[in-house]
Design a protein around this motif. Structure first.
Motif, PDB file in Angstrom:
ATOM      1  N   ARG B  91      37.245 -62.314  90.997  1.00 59.96           N
ATOM      2  CA  ARG B  91      37.312 -61.725  92.321  1.00 59.96           C
ATOM      3  C   ARG B  91      38.513 -60.799  92.404  1.00 59.96           C
ATOM      4  N   GLU B  92      39.616 -61.301  91.902  1.00 58.56           N
ATOM      5  CA  GLU B  92      40.855 -60.525  91.879  1.00 58.56           C
ATOM      6  C   GLU B  92      40.628 -59.173  91.232  1.00 58.56           C
ATOM      7  N   LYS B  93      39.905 -59.204  90.155  1.00 53.12           N
ATOM      8  CA  LYS B  93      39.666 -57.964  89.438  1.00 53.12           C
ATOM      9  C   LYS B  93      38.647 -57.092  90.158  1.00 53.12           C
ATOM     10  N   GLY B  94      38.077 -57.658  91.198  1.00 55.87           N
ATOM     11  CA  GLY B  94      37.083 -56.887  91.918  1.00 55.87           C
ATOM     12  C   GLY B  94      35.798 -56.774  91.144  1.00 55.87           C
ATOM     13  N   LYS B  95      35.774 -57.469  90.016  1.00 55.43           N
ATOM     14  CA  LYS B  95      34.591 -57.357  89.181  1.00 55.43           C
ATOM     15  C   LYS B  95      33.381 -57.974  89.872  1.00 55.43           C
ATOM     16  N   ALA B  96      33.591 -59.150  90.389  1.00 54.74           N
ATOM     17  CA  ALA B  96      32.464 -59.893  90.930  1.00 54.74           C
ATOM     18  C   ALA B  96      31.957 -59.292  92.233  1.00 54.74           C
ATOM     19  N   GLN B  97      32.736 -58.376  92.774  1.00 52.60           N
ATOM     20  CA  GLN B  97      32.330 -57.849  94.064  1.00 52.60           C
ATOM     21  C   GLN B  97      31.361 -56.691  93.942  1.00 52.60           C
ATOM     22  N   ILE B  98      31.334 -56.136  92.773  1.00 53.95           N
ATOM     23  CA  ILE B  98      30.482 -54.988  92.606  1.00 53.95           C
ATOM     24  C   ILE B  98      29.033 -55.451  92.548  1.00 53.95           C
ATOM     25  N   VAL B  99      28.393 -55.343  93.677  1.00 52.02           N
ATOM     26  CA  VAL B  99      27.012 -55.783  93.730  1.00 52.02           C
ATOM     27  C   VAL B  99      26.144 -54.659  93.185  1.00 52.02           C
ATOM     28  N   PRO B 100      25.329 -54.980  92.224  1.00 57.58           N
ATOM     29  CA  PRO B 100      24.495 -53.930  91.664  1.00 57.58           C
ATOM     30  C   PRO B 100      23.591 -53.351  92.746  1.00 57.58           C
ATOM     31  N   LEU B 101      23.386 -52.078  92.666  1.00 57.51           N
ATOM     32  CA  LEU B 101      22.624 -51.432  93.734  1.00 57.51           C
ATOM     33  C   LEU B 101      21.127 -51.652  93.594  1.00 57.51           C
ATOM     34  N   ASP B 102      20.706 -52.005  92.389  1.00 56.43           N
ATOM     35  CA  ASP B 102      19.267 -52.159  92.165  1.00 56.43           C
ATOM     36  C   ASP B 102      18.774 -53.495  92.672  1.00 56.43           C
ATOM     37  N   LEU B 103      18.896 -53.704  93.963  1.00 53.07           N
ATOM     38  CA  LEU B 103      18.463 -54.990  94.493  1.00 53.07           C
ATOM     39  C   LEU B 103      16.975 -54.990  94.830  1.00 53.07           C
ATOM     40  N   THR B 104      16.274 -53.992  94.353  1.00 49.80           N
ATOM     41  CA  THR B 104      14.835 -53.966  94.569  1.00 49.80           C
ATOM     42  C   THR B 104      14.211 -55.226  93.997  1.00 49.80           C
ATOM     43  N   MET B 105      13.207 -55.700  94.705  1.00 47.04           N
ATOM     44  CA  MET B 105      12.642 -56.975  94.297  1.00 47.04           C
ATOM     45  C   MET B 105      11.805 -56.855  93.022  1.00 47.04           C
ATOM     46  N   GLU B 106      12.359 -57.328  91.974  1.00 45.40           N
ATOM     47  CA  GLU B 106      11.559 -57.486  90.760  1.00 45.40           C
ATOM     48  C   GLU B 106      10.817 -58.802  90.929  1.00 45.40           C
ATOM     49  N   PRO B 107       9.881 -59.077  90.072  1.00 48.01           N
ATOM     50  CA  PRO B 107       9.268 -60.401  90.172  1.00 48.01           C
ATOM     51  C   PRO B 107      10.361 -61.454  90.131  1.00 48.01           C
ATOM     52  N   ALA B 108      10.723 -61.937  91.313  1.00 49.26           N
ATOM     53  CA  ALA B 108      11.900 -62.787  91.393  1.00 49.26           C
ATOM     54  C   ALA B 108      11.686 -64.103  90.655  1.00 49.26           C
ATOM     55  N   VAL B 109      10.491 -64.654  90.823  1.00 52.85           N
ATOM     56  CA  VAL B 109      10.224 -65.907  90.134  1.00 52.85           C
ATOM     57  C   VAL B 109       9.357 -65.610  88.921  1.00 52.85           C
ATOM     58  N   SER B 110       9.951 -65.687  87.783  1.00 58.43           N
ATOM     59  CA  SER B 110       9.134 -65.501  86.590  1.00 58.43           C
ATOM     60  C   SER B 110       8.358 -66.798  86.372  1.00 58.43           C
ATOM     61  N   GLU B 111       7.220 -66.671  85.733  1.00 59.75           N
ATOM     62  CA  GLU B 111       6.401 -67.848  85.471  1.00 59.75           C
ATOM     63  C   GLU B 111       7.238 -68.888  84.737  1.00 59.75           C
ATOM     64  N   PRO B 112       7.211 -70.087  85.210  1.00 56.86           N
ATOM     65  CA  PRO B 112       7.915 -71.106  84.437  1.00 56.86           C
ATOM     66  C   PRO B 112       7.262 -71.198  83.062  1.00 56.86           C
ATOM     67  N   GLN B 113       8.055 -71.087  82.063  1.00 58.48           N
ATOM     68  CA  GLN B 113       7.440 -71.155  80.761  1.00 58.48           C
ATOM     69  C   GLN B 113       8.153 -72.195  79.925  1.00 58.48           C
ATOM     70  N   ASP B 114       7.555 -72.542  78.858  1.00 60.29           N
ATOM     71  CA  ASP B 114       8.149 -73.551  78.018  1.00 60.29           C
ATOM     72  C   ASP B 114       9.191 -72.886  77.135  1.00 60.29           C
ATOM     73  N   ASP B 115      10.402 -73.335  77.300  1.00 63.00           N
ATOM     74  CA  ASP B 115      11.477 -72.708  76.551  1.00 63.00           C
ATOM     75  C   ASP B 115      12.021 -73.629  75.476  1.00 63.00           C
ATOM     76  N   GLU B 116      11.192 -74.550  75.076  1.00 66.24           N
ATOM     77  CA  GLU B 116      11.606 -75.529  74.064  1.00 66.24           C
ATOM     78  C   GLU B 116      12.267 -74.848  72.866  1.00 66.24           C
ATOM     79  N   ASP B 117      11.750 -73.680  72.534  1.00 65.92           N
ATOM     80  CA  ASP B 117      12.237 -72.974  71.345  1.00 65.92           C
ATOM     81  C   ASP B 117      13.726 -72.653  71.409  1.00 65.92           C
ATOM     82  N   ALA B 118      14.266 -72.601  72.619  1.00 70.17           N
ATOM     83  CA  ALA B 118      15.677 -72.263  72.749  1.00 70.17           C
ATOM     84  C   ALA B 118      16.571 -73.367  72.175  1.00 70.17           C
TER      85      ALA B 118
END
Lengths: 239, 189
Positions: B91-118
């Protein structure tokens, strides 16, 4: 079915990263420096009223001007010259290892020590005043110091939130402390901000911008009446 | 854990008394883990090191506020403190405050998928993936997914809206998922 963030959480929560072997010494060193620094700071506070040359000269000039203008009007009332407030923090400016904490953790201590104006010793004596060209006098020492709405912590918070670190300074890793004085008017507005300790033009400009945009203060009071008070705050630029 | 050395509670108590040796031991035991926490938030090793020192010093100063509640609670406390110090720094660095401008709604909820491979990914690689996210995404991902903050808390901490936080989270997830896929492909698993 498992989602990857759960896996990440599981694996990263207690994960230990290898530090360079030198880190332990670096840390202990830093801790020791900090402790020394904290001790020194305390002693400085006790003898708080040093007389840095620059401040003395500026004050001297201002007072002599006010003396001159006074002599014509009311020669009887001789202003007493107070101890000149310190402008130079005793803290070394190259404070790499000295304590981010003091600044980040909103140490009220850090700022309050450095805000001069107010009182000498503990009795709230009205010690000196400085005559402005017109009727409005500016007090240097008052019974009730003006206050940023919400207090010193709010002031720190305000500075932290609104500071725009100049890009070129960030890129070049430049840090520093600018001290700005200003007058808190009777209605709480801020006038006449001046940089009394400069670092560079960018920092100075940003410090002035921050000070000028402050919300209205709670004005200072003298004998129950609001009055104009000269105030000074240090603004730290830290990366 | 280390059963041969002094217990957590004794260590904490000695640290309250500013016992130098105990403070050294506190460092030895926890520095590596707290370093990882800082790295996860700040995304850069040198800075993480510096931040870890700050957090450590702060911990030593305020350890009297620590309440022991069982084995592991000291780490939990230190970790929380370190997370807070990290967020403050961002916050001090002001880094976290820079809200990206591209707040357009992408598919916010991606399909829950099996991530076992991770599961096959080494922790350090995971850490590096998180660290290489852009500041805001990294902060939100860390706070929400790993350190268990709510969107509301995140919104307050880094000065964005709750919706913003959720949408940023979706993006960080998507980006991480890509990184995972890439990694798995590269290593041929």
């Amino acid at each position: 079915m498992k989602q990857f963030e759960d896996i990440f959480k599981e694996r990263l929560e207690g994960y230990e990263m290898k530090l360079p072997a030198s880190d332990r010494d670096a840390f202990l060193n830093r801790k020791a420096t900090r402790e020394r620094y904290a001790r020194r700071r305390r002693t400085y506070i006790n003898i708080a009223v040093g007389i840095p040359a620059a401040a003395a000269i500026i004050m001297g000039i201002m007072l002599s001007i006010s003396l001159l203008s006074k002599q014509e009007g009311a020669p009887s009332e001789q202003p007493l010259i107070a101890d000149v407030p310190k402008t130079e923090s005793p803290a070394p400016i190259t404070v790499d290892d000295a304590d981010i904490e003091e600044d980040i953790m909103a140490s009220t201590e850090g700022v309050i020590d450095d805000i001069w104006v107010e009182f000498i010793d503990d009795d709230l004596e009205y010690i000196t005043r400085e005559q402005m060209p017109d009727e409005n006098e500016v007090s240097m020492v008052v019974e009730d110091a003006p206050e940023f709405p919400g207090g010193t912590n709010a002031l720190l918070e305000y500075l932290r939130k609104n500071m725009i670190y100049p890009d070129s300074c960030r890129d070049n890793n430049i840090q520093g402390r600018v001290i700005v004085t200003f007058i808190v008017e009777k209605d709480g507005s801020i006038t006449g901000p001046v940089v009394v300790k400069s670092v560079n033009r960018l920092f100075d400009a940003e410090a002035l911008r921050l000070v000028s945009n402050m919300p209205k203060w709670k004005p200072g009071k003298q004998k129950g009446e609001v009055c104009r008070v000269k105030y000074s705050i240090p603004i730290n630029f830290r990366l | 854990m280390r059963t041969d050395s002094i217990s957590e509670i004794d260590l904490a108590l000695k640290c309250v008394r500013k016992d130098q040796k105990a403070q050294g031991e506190l460092y030895t035991r926890y520095a590596g883990r707290l370093y990882a926490v800082c790295f996860r938030y700040i995304g850069n090793k040198e800075e993480a090191q510096d931040l870890m020192h700050d957090a450590m010093i702060k911990a030593m100063d305020s350890i009297r506020l620590f309440h022991y509640s069982g084995e592991g609670s000291l780490y939990a406390w230190l970790r929380r403190l370190t997370v807070n110090v990290s967020i403050d720094r961002l916050r001090e660095k002001g880094k976290a405050q820079i809200v990206p401008l591209d707040l357009t709604m992408e598919p916010a909820v991606s399909e829950p998928q099996d991530d076992e491979d991770a599961d096959n990914i080494p922790a350090q690689v995971m850490l590096d993936m998180v660290a290489s996210l852009p500041d805001v995404r990294r902060t939100v991902f860390n706070m929400y997914c790993i350190d268990g903050f709510s969107h509301k808390e995140i919104a307050e901490a880094i000065n964005i809206t709750e919706k913003g936080s959720a949408s940023i989270l979706a993006k960080s997830r998507a980006q991480l998922r890509n990184a995972i896929n890439e990694y798995l492909k590269r290593t041929g698993r």
